[in-house]
Write a protein that holds these residues in place. Structure first.
Motif, PDB file in Angstrom:
ATOM      1  N   PRO A 217      61.528  31.574  30.999  1.00 60.35           N
ATOM      2  CA  PRO A 217      60.342  31.678  30.143  1.00 60.35           C
ATOM      3  C   PRO A 217      59.394  30.485  30.253  1.00 60.35           C
ATOM      4  O   PRO A 217      58.244  30.582  29.807  1.00 60.35           O
ATOM      5  CB  PRO A 217      60.937  31.754  28.723  1.00 60.35           C
ATOM      6  CG  PRO A 217      62.351  32.169  28.909  1.00 60.35           C
ATOM      7  CD  PRO A 217      62.776  31.585  30.221  1.00 60.35           C
ATOM      8  N   THR A 218      59.837  29.379  30.849  1.00 55.19           N
ATOM      9  CA  THR A 218      58.965  28.205  30.945  1.00 55.19           C
ATOM     10  C   THR A 218      57.944  28.326  32.072  1.00 55.19           C
ATOM     11  O   THR A 218      56.951  27.592  32.099  1.00 55.19           O
ATOM     12  CB  THR A 218      59.794  26.925  31.173  1.00 55.19           C
ATOM     13  OG1 THR A 218      60.421  26.974  32.462  1.00 55.19           O
ATOM     14  CG2 THR A 218      60.858  26.776  30.098  1.00 55.19           C
ATOM     15  N   ILE A 219      58.180  29.224  33.036  1.00 55.63           N
ATOM     16  CA  ILE A 219      57.257  29.390  34.155  1.00 55.63           C
ATOM     17  C   ILE A 219      56.033  30.170  33.692  1.00 55.63           C
ATOM     18  O   ILE A 219      56.153  31.232  33.070  1.00 55.63           O
ATOM     19  CB  ILE A 219      57.939  30.115  35.329  1.00 55.63           C
ATOM     20  CG1 ILE A 219      59.084  29.279  35.897  1.00 55.63           C
ATOM     21  CG2 ILE A 219      56.931  30.448  36.437  1.00 55.63           C
ATOM     22  CD1 ILE A 219      59.875  29.972  36.995  1.00 55.63           C
ATOM     23  N   PHE A 220      54.849  29.661  33.983  1.00 52.47           N
ATOM     24  CA  PHE A 220      53.625  30.401  33.690  1.00 52.47           C
ATOM     25  C   PHE A 220      53.518  31.582  34.663  1.00 52.47           C
ATOM     26  O   PHE A 220      53.789  31.428  35.861  1.00 52.47           O
ATOM     27  CB  PHE A 220      52.390  29.517  33.861  1.00 52.47           C
ATOM     28  CG  PHE A 220      52.222  28.481  32.793  1.00 52.47           C
ATOM     29  CD1 PHE A 220      51.732  28.819  31.539  1.00 52.47           C
ATOM     30  CD2 PHE A 220      52.551  27.157  33.047  1.00 52.47           C
ATOM     31  CE1 PHE A 220      51.568  27.856  30.553  1.00 52.47           C
ATOM     32  CE2 PHE A 220      52.395  26.184  32.074  1.00 52.47           C
ATOM     33  CZ  PHE A 220      51.897  26.540  30.816  1.00 52.47           C
ATOM     34  N   THR A 221      53.119  32.737  34.157  1.00 54.48           N
ATOM     35  CA  THR A 221      52.903  33.898  35.022  1.00 54.48           C
ATOM     36  C   THR A 221      51.422  34.255  35.042  1.00 54.48           C
ATOM     37  O   THR A 221      50.696  34.038  34.075  1.00 54.48           O
ATOM     38  CB  THR A 221      53.725  35.103  34.566  1.00 54.48           C
ATOM     39  OG1 THR A 221      53.537  35.321  33.165  1.00 54.48           O
ATOM     40  CG2 THR A 221      55.200  34.903  34.875  1.00 54.48           C
ATOM     41  N   LYS A 222      51.025  34.824  36.169  1.00 57.05           N
ATOM     42  CA  LYS A 222      49.601  35.015  36.435  1.00 57.05           C
ATOM     43  C   LYS A 222      49.425  36.261  37.300  1.00 57.05           C
ATOM     44  O   LYS A 222      50.281  36.580  38.135  1.00 57.05           O
ATOM     45  CB  LYS A 222      49.091  33.769  37.170  1.00 57.05           C
ATOM     46  CG  LYS A 222      47.652  33.767  37.634  1.00 57.05           C
ATOM     47  CD  LYS A 222      47.355  32.414  38.296  1.00 57.05           C
ATOM     48  CE  LYS A 222      45.970  32.330  38.895  1.00 57.05           C
ATOM     49  NZ  LYS A 222      45.733  31.015  39.542  1.00 57.05           N
ATOM     50  N   SER A 223      48.330  36.960  37.095  1.00 59.91           N
ATOM     51  CA  SER A 223      48.020  38.094  37.946  1.00 59.91           C
ATOM     52  C   SER A 223      46.510  38.264  38.022  1.00 59.91           C
ATOM     53  O   SER A 223      45.769  37.727  37.187  1.00 59.91           O
ATOM     54  CB  SER A 223      48.665  39.385  37.415  1.00 59.91           C
ATOM     55  OG  SER A 223      48.549  40.425  38.371  1.00 59.91           O
ATOM     56  N   GLY A 224      46.053  38.999  39.043  1.00 58.54           N
ATOM     57  CA  GLY A 224      44.620  39.165  39.218  1.00 58.54           C
ATOM     58  C   GLY A 224      44.263  40.546  39.727  1.00 58.54           C
ATOM     59  O   GLY A 224      45.068  41.234  40.358  1.00 58.54           O
ATOM     60  N   ILE A 225      43.031  40.951  39.433  1.00 57.21           N
ATOM     61  CA  ILE A 225      42.513  42.221  39.942  1.00 57.21           C
ATOM     62  C   ILE A 225      41.110  42.023  40.490  1.00 57.21           C
ATOM     63  O   ILE A 225      40.431  41.046  40.167  1.00 57.21           O
ATOM     64  CB  ILE A 225      42.475  43.326  38.861  1.00 57.21           C
ATOM     65  CG1 ILE A 225      41.530  42.937  37.709  1.00 57.21           C
ATOM     66  CG2 ILE A 225      43.872  43.633  38.344  1.00 57.21           C
ATOM     67  CD1 ILE A 225      41.189  44.078  36.777  1.00 57.21           C
ATOM     68  N   MET A 226      40.708  42.966  41.331  1.00 58.74           N
ATOM     69  CA  MET A 226      39.333  43.040  41.809  1.00 58.74           C
ATOM     70  C   MET A 226      38.650  44.204  41.096  1.00 58.74           C
ATOM     71  O   MET A 226      39.290  45.218  40.795  1.00 58.74           O
ATOM     72  CB  MET A 226      39.308  43.301  43.319  1.00 58.74           C
ATOM     73  CG  MET A 226      40.018  42.263  44.153  1.00 58.74           C
ATOM     74  SD  MET A 226      40.251  42.829  45.866  1.00 58.74           S
ATOM     75  CE  MET A 226      41.499  44.108  45.637  1.00 58.74           C
ATOM     76  N   VAL A 227      37.359  44.073  40.858  1.00 57.34           N
ATOM     77  CA  VAL A 227      36.578  45.185  40.322  1.00 57.34           C
ATOM     78  C   VAL A 227      35.518  45.569  41.354  1.00 57.34           C
ATOM     79  O   VAL A 227      35.213  44.808  42.267  1.00 57.34           O
ATOM     80  CB  VAL A 227      35.936  44.846  38.967  1.00 57.34           C
ATOM     81  CG1 VAL A 227      36.998  44.703  37.890  1.00 57.34           C
ATOM     82  CG2 VAL A 227      35.086  43.576  39.053  1.00 57.34           C
ATOM     83  N   GLY A 228      34.985  46.764  41.182  1.00 60.51           N
ATOM     84  CA  GLY A 228      34.030  47.283  42.156  1.00 60.51           C
ATOM     85  C   GLY A 228      34.659  48.252  43.128  1.00 60.51           C
ATOM     86  O   GLY A 228      34.056  48.616  44.140  1.00 60.51           O
ATOM     87  N   LEU A 229      35.896  48.699  42.819  1.00 58.89           N
ATOM     88  CA  LEU A 229      36.624  49.632  43.676  1.00 58.89           C
ATOM     89  C   LEU A 229      36.643  51.053  43.105  1.00 58.89           C
ATOM     90  O   LEU A 229      37.420  51.890  43.562  1.00 58.89           O
ATOM     91  CB  LEU A 229      38.062  49.137  43.870  1.00 58.89           C
ATOM     92  CG  LEU A 229      38.218  47.919  44.791  1.00 58.89           C
ATOM     93  CD1 LEU A 229      39.556  47.242  44.565  1.00 58.89           C
ATOM     94  CD2 LEU A 229      38.067  48.319  46.251  1.00 58.89           C
ATOM     95  N   GLY A 230      35.807  51.290  42.104  1.00 57.59           N
ATOM     96  CA  GLY A 230      35.738  52.624  41.521  1.00 57.59           C
ATOM     97  C   GLY A 230      36.527  52.796  40.244  1.00 57.59           C
ATOM     98  O   GLY A 230      36.668  53.912  39.736  1.00 57.59           O
ATOM     99  N   GLU A 231      37.044  51.696  39.702  1.00 55.37           N
ATOM    100  CA  GLU A 231      37.826  51.756  38.467  1.00 55.37           C
ATOM    101  C   GLU A 231      36.919  51.982  37.252  1.00 55.37           C
ATOM    102  O   GLU A 231      35.732  51.670  37.275  1.00 55.37           O
ATOM    103  CB  GLU A 231      38.616  50.457  38.280  1.00 55.37           C
ATOM    104  CG  GLU A 231      37.758  49.220  38.010  1.00 55.37           C
ATOM    105  CD  GLU A 231      36.980  48.736  39.212  1.00 55.37           C
ATOM    106  OE1 GLU A 231      35.854  48.226  39.007  1.00 55.37           O
ATOM    107  OE2 GLU A 231      37.481  48.864  40.343  1.00 55.37           O
TER     108      GLU A 231
END
Length: 322
Positions: A217-231
């Protein structure tokens, strides 16, 4: 950068053989709000020299990142381990695809040496997908993290990993090395996976990030997305909820930029005010940190963002303790 020939290294082999026969998607003119500084400063040249001296691969070059001029000027580079050839063929990505070469056993030491020479306070290590390896390259991540720790113990380490799909035990190996930040990008909303990220599975990626927190639980978690793909906006909001259910700390949102005519088309250039709205929505969901701008990329300003992450966690803990 062409699809048929790899012009990054004047290589006559196909860079994207699986895309060569796809119909062309015309590349749209970029709007005024997407403008970057061209590379070529003394700082950029110094970073490039160290990278070339050690024969290293950077995602900055391989993926055609628009921020390379700014980042390399500050001696910030994202190292891509395990070669320059990916076993996947995502429709958005400009990294070479095909059958990779064998791992370079000395690469962890080379990376650690470069980190020390650049004097990095924070380093980002990513990789191509290596579906050909039994552990997906997890042990290579482990050795690279340990080599950096030994050479530069004060440097904080962020990893941006593949999904380790069908690689039992691989995630546990990387987490055991205790990176400070564990990043795995979702890239897009689930409805786009078959066309944008066909080799991946949306809920496996969500579960991967959730499992990191369960293991440490001490590790920071991260994620990313791109937009402009029709979402659609509601799909982005649902993705935010899915990531928060996995206790992800940090979300990045950036504009997809089409590398070549053979890649997925840009459906829309999202204006800056919409990015601001997405940032506000994400913060309301409970993320510790959100970066949402047209030029946001996973590793852009990673060192500064790590400091902000620590401050945000501390600020959230203090009222609870009080």
């Amino acid at each position: 950068m062409a699809v048929v020939l790899d012009l990054l290294r004047n290589d006559q082999r196909p860079r994207h053989p699986e895309k060569a026969h796809r119909p062309d998607n015309p590349i749209q003119r970029k709007p005024d709000w997407i403008r970057v500084k061209a590379p070529g400063s003394p700082g950029w040249n110094a970073t490039r020299a160290i990278v070339k001296e050690h024969g290293l691969v950077t995602v900055c070059e391989e993926a055609g990142c628009p921020n390379i001029g700014e980042c390399w000027e500050k001696k910030h580079a994202t190292f891509m381990i395990m070669g320059d050839t990916c076993t996947r063929a995502c429709a958005f990505c400009n990294v070479r695809t095909g059958m990779p070469n064998a791992l370079d056993a000395d690469e962890p030491i080379k990376i650690a040496d470069s980190v020390a020479k650049l004097g990095l306070h924070h380093v980002v290590i990513t990789s191509v997908d290596r579906d050909d390896l039994a552990d997906g390259g997890a042990m290579h991540f482990f050795r690279t993290i340990r080599a950096i720790r030994e050479r530069s113990p004060a440097t904080t380490i962020e990893v941006l990993t593949p999904d380790f799909l069908r690689k039992d035990g691989a995630l546990e190996i990387v987490v055991e090395a205790r990176p400070d930040v564990f990043n795995h990008n979702m890239e897009t909303v689930p409805g786009n996976y078959l066309t944008v990220r066909p080799g991946a599975r949306y809920f496996h990626s969500v579960r991967l990030l959730q499992r990191v927190k369960e293991l440490d639980p001490t590790i920071f978690t991260k994620s990313g997305i791109m937009v402009g793909l029709g979402e659609e906006r509601n799909e982005i909001v649902q993705l935010m909820d899915d990531l928060r259910s996995a206790d992800v700390d940090f979300l990045t949102i950036g504009q997809y930029l089409q590398p070549t005519k053979k890649h997925h088309e840009v459906k829309r250039f999202v204006p800056p005010d919409e990015f601001k709205t997405l940032e506000t929505t994400a913060y309301s969901k409970g993320f510790l940190l959100v970066s949402a701008t047209p030029l946001t990329r996973s590793s852009h300003h990673a060192g500064e963002d790590f400091s902000r992450l620590k401050a945000a966690r501390l600020a959230r803990l203090v009222p609870a303790n009080a």
